[in-house]
Structure formats: structure tokens, C-alpha cells
Motif scaffolding. Structure first.
Motif, PDB file in Angstrom:
ATOM      1  N   UNK A   1       0.826  -1.204   0.000  1.00 11.15           N
ATOM      2  CA  UNK A   1       0.000   0.000   0.000  1.00 11.15           C
ATOM      3  C   UNK A   1       0.864   1.259   0.000  1.00 11.15           C
ATOM      4  N   UNK A   2       2.007   1.202   0.660  1.00 13.47           N
ATOM      5  CA  UNK A   2       2.939   2.339   0.631  1.00 13.47           C
ATOM      6  C   UNK A   2       3.406   2.629  -0.791  1.00 13.47           C
ATOM      7  N   UNK A   3       3.730   1.570  -1.537  1.00 14.51           N
ATOM      8  CA  UNK A   3       4.167   1.739  -2.919  1.00 14.51           C
ATOM      9  C   UNK A   3       3.060   2.307  -3.797  1.00 14.51           C
ATOM     10  N   UNK A   4       1.830   1.836  -3.592  1.00 12.83           N
ATOM     11  CA  UNK A   4       0.705   2.353  -4.368  1.00 12.83           C
ATOM     12  C   UNK A   4       0.448   3.828  -4.044  1.00 12.83           C
ATOM     13  N   UNK A   5       0.517   4.166  -2.755  1.00 14.26           N
ATOM     14  CA  UNK A   5       0.339   5.568  -2.352  1.00 14.26           C
ATOM     15  C   UNK A   5       1.415   6.458  -2.968  1.00 14.26           C
TER      16      UNK A   5
END
Length: 435
Positions: free
Chosen positions: A125-129
Motif C-alpha cells: 500500500x505504501x508503494x501504491x500511495x
């Protein structure tokens, strides 16, 4: 199989666009945002132009997975951890580059970004954000972004992503908790429903903020959606539409997508589908979904525990009408709007036209034809000025025989309308069907 990190960007694109094709939650934007000075693109509700490839995938959005590496082992998923398939991962900058370059070439008007679970839900989710943040801030991309929320990710990350995405979705996948435990042991109802609830609550708060402060940042302005697999665990149609009804009521979802099960892994513990996915069943579920969202029907009216599946030979509205002939015939010059909506062949728009037009005089069947009422179905259930279009009998067996057997059908006006079903398009505007 893990591929080398030196794989080319185009090879990554080939792998990760193909890996995304089983996710059908790829819709028109549902939000309005005009272009602004200093930004690239816009997001207008009807502004995303949709086209389809030969296998039915939407190609108007750049539809990709961030990675198809996954620590989960969902038995229905091609990208499950136990499968030996080519693996690849983008970097945030690579996704940004692809999106901007495809947009500048007029290939796409938006981005649909999902992902496998790389290392952990929070890490993914960090990468997507980071990806959507760079698109919006560094590249000034103002087009449509649909982002998948990762089940089990931190609420802080979900909220952060919601300010950069137009729509977010969390796939429920299976209609029952038992199905999840059996086929997706790393997922739970709690980890899926928790981000849904968070997005719903934060969206409601954001609407209040915008009402007070016009320029407040918008949180998921196009709302959220989800997807359910049809036919993986033997769930009945009644279970599926009851679950859908509950999701619409409790989580304010904009849309639920139904995906006919495909045994991509040839797993012998899952249903084999030698005839291909049940697209007709999927079609009937979409029709029932439309009835619940726009026609005022409830799941318990359409099906029951004693009658748990739709009749594939009839659309759900015709099926309901034949089983409830006590409500018919309906006199179109006197019936209220909600009664008109229950007539097979009369849709939302035609019902609105009928109510508006009869203020100026009595309507005839020719008038109904001009309003695009499907008289081939409606003729059994309506009267105009106390008369039917043709002599008909209000009997279940008689109407059923005429609706399901073209050779037995009564003559109907020659208006060029076909009698067969067609696959519901995921990209049509709200309630265009006369069902």
C-alpha cells in the motif's frame, strides 16, 4: 518463477497488464473534474472513452498490476504464491512514466492500478500511495485514477491514498465467509470490510467538509466499488444478491461487479468449466443488480431460499412479473411511477416520459413505442385506455411460452428491437436498460 529485476519496461507491461485482466471493476469515472492550468488531463463523468479488446478487456484505461508477486495463496487466483508464473514488479516512477506517455499519445484517459501483495499489505500500500502521489504532484496528472485498496493495510495508508484516487475498491471476491476461509485463507471478512467502512465514513465526513469549505481536498470523489466471483464455491444467486444488497445498504457502494468464475489454475478442487464461464448467469446477476439499485426491488422479492437461482431463460424482471400476475395488467394512463417501473419492457427513462407526457392527454401504444417501451415484453402486462395491444391471456403458462419461444410469440410492432439478451456493459450510464 521470479524474473530478473533487469527485465525491460515493455516486458513488465506485457506481464502485468495480462495479470490484471481478471479484475472487472474497471468503470467510467463517475466524477467531474475539469482541466486546470498547469495540470495534464481532466476527469469528466462521461469523458472516459471506452473500447474493448477481442477478449473483452477494457483498454481505455491503463489497467495494470503494480506487481504480480504475491504472498497470498488464493486458490482461484493466477498470481497466487504457489503458482510458477512469470513475475514482475513496477517501480512508482515506471507506472508514472507509462501513464503519462500513454496519455500523451491519446491511448488512455486514466489509470486502473491494482496489485498483488508484495512482502506485506502495508509495504504494498505504501508503494501504491507513492505512485499515485507522484502522478498527482510531480507529474500534475489530473485524469482519472482507480486504485485498489489492499486488505489488511494500515488505515493511515488507506486514507492517504484516498486523497489522490478518484475511486477505490476492495474486492470481496466471495459472497460468504466460509468461501473466503476455503479459497482465500490469507483474507478475512474483517480485513476486507474494514477498509470499506473506513472509505465510507471518511467520504461522508469529506462531503461535510466540502459543504463548509469549498476548496477542501476531495476524498475518493467517485466512491468505492467491489467485485464478487460467481460460481467458485457453489453460492446461489440468492446468496449473491443478498450480499450485494447488504453491501449497498451498509457501505454505500457505487457499484458491485460480478465476475463469472474461470478456473485459471486448473485446480481440481474448484469447479471445472469446460463450457467456459457462465456469462448468462453473470448477465442475470447484473440485471438483478440494476433492479435493486434503480427499480426499487429487494433481493427477497426476486429470489428466496426456496427458489435460490434465477431462471436463465428469462430476465429477472419478467420472471418476477410472471410469478406476480396479481399486480397486472397496469393501466399506463393511471399507474404511478413505481408501478410502471415493475412492468417488463418499461425502463427508468420511459417511465419518466410516460408520467410527464400523460399530463397532456391519454397515451396510445404508438406513443409508448416512440418512448422506446419494449412492447414485445410489456404488451402482456399493460393496457392503454383499458385495451391491450393484442388479445392476450393473463396466464403464467401462456405468457411464459410466448416470452421464451420465438416461434410461439405474438406479433409485435416492427421496431427493430431484438429479442435476445446481450451482455451488460460495465460502462453504460445509470439504468439505461428497459428490463
Amino acid at each position: 518463477m521470479i524474473l530478473s529485476e533487469k527485465i525491460s519496461l515493455m516486458d513488465k507491461l506485457k506481464i502485468l497488464s495480462d495479470a490484471a485482466k481478471y479484475d472487472v471493476a474497471c468503470t467510467s469515472s463517475g466524477t467531474d473534474r475539469a482541466g486546470r492550468r498547469g495540470t495534464v488531463g481532466n476527469c469528466i463523468a462521461a469523458g472516459i472513452c471506452h473500447s474493448f479488446s477481442a477478449d473483452g478487456r477494457c483498454i481505455s484505461l491503463l489497467k495494470i498490476l503494480f506487481t504480480n508477486e504475491c504472498v497470498f495463496d488464493c486458490r482461484y487466483c493466477l498470481n497466487r504464491s504457489s503458482n510458477d508464473v512469470p513475475r514482475a514488479s513496477f517501480t512508482p516512477d515506471e507506472v508514472c512514466t507509462l501513464t503519462m506517455e500513454f496519455y500523451r499519445r491519446n491511448y488512455i484517459e486514466g489509470l486502473f492500478l491494482s496489485s498483488g501483495i508484495l512482502r506485506s499489505p502495508d509495504y504494498t500500500m505504501e508503494l501504491l500511495c507513492e505512485t499515485v502521489m507522484r502522478l498527482r504532484t510531480r507529474h500534475r496528472f489530473n485524469g482519472y485514477i482507480h486504485l485498489k485498496a489492499i486488505p489488511g493495510a494500515s488505515p493511515v495508508l488507506i486514507e492517504q491514498a484516498g486523497y489522490y484516487a478518484d475511486r477505490m475498491s476492495v474486492n470481496l471476491e466471495l459472497a460468504t465467509a466460509e468461501g473466503l476461509r476455503e479459497l482465500a485463507p490469507h483474507k478475512t471478512r474483517r480485513t476486507i470490510l474494514q477498509p470499506m467502512r473506513q472509505i465510507q465514513a471518511r467520504s461522508a465526513e469529506n462531503r461535510e467538509e466540502i459543504a463548509l469549505y469549498r476548496h477542501a481536498p476531495r476524498f475518493v470523489p467517485a466512491g468505492q466499488s467491489t467485485q464478487m466471483i460467481v460460481g467458485a464455491m457453489g453460492e446461489s444467486d440468492y446468496q449473491l444478491i443478498r450480499t450485494a444488497e447488504s453491501l449497498y445498504r451498509n457501505f454505500s457502494l457505487k457499484r458491485i461487479f460480478y465476475s463469472a468464475f474461470v478456473n485459471v489454475n486448473q485446480d481440481t478442487s474448484l469447479p471445472m468449466v469446460p463450457q467456459g464461464p457462465s456469462l448468462l448467469r453473470e448477465h442475470r446477476l447484473y440485471q438483478a443488480d440494476w433492479l435493486m439499485r434503480f427499480y426499487g426491488f429487494q433481493a427477497g422479492e426476486l429470489l428466496s431460499e426456496g427458489r435460490p437461482d434465477f431462471n436463465l431463460m428469462l430476465d429477472p424482471k419478467c420472471d418476477w412479473a410472471i410469478r406476480h400476475l396479481e399486480y397486472f395488467p397496469v393501466e399506463v394512463n393511471r399507474a404511478d411511477y413505481h408501478d410502471l417501473l415493475r412492468v417488463p419492457g418499461i425502463g427508468v427513462r420511459s417511465a419518466q416520459k410516460i408520467v410527464a407526457s400523460r399530463r397532456y392527454g391519454s397515451l396510445t401504444f404508438d406513443d409508448l413505442k416512440k418512448m422506446r417501451v419494449v412492447l414485445k415484453r410489456a404488451q402482456y402486462f399493460i393496457t392503454c385506455g383499458g385495451r391491450t395491444l393484442y388479445p392476450v391471456r393473463l396466464e403464467e403458462s401462456y405468457i411464459l411460452r410466448n416470452l421464451t419461444d420465438p416461434r410461439e410469440a405474438l406479433p409485435s410492432p416492427s421496431n427493430g428491437e431484438g429479442s435476445g439478451y446481450r451482455q451488460l456493459s460495465l460502462f453504460d450510464k445509470a439504468a439505461p436498460y428497459h428490463i
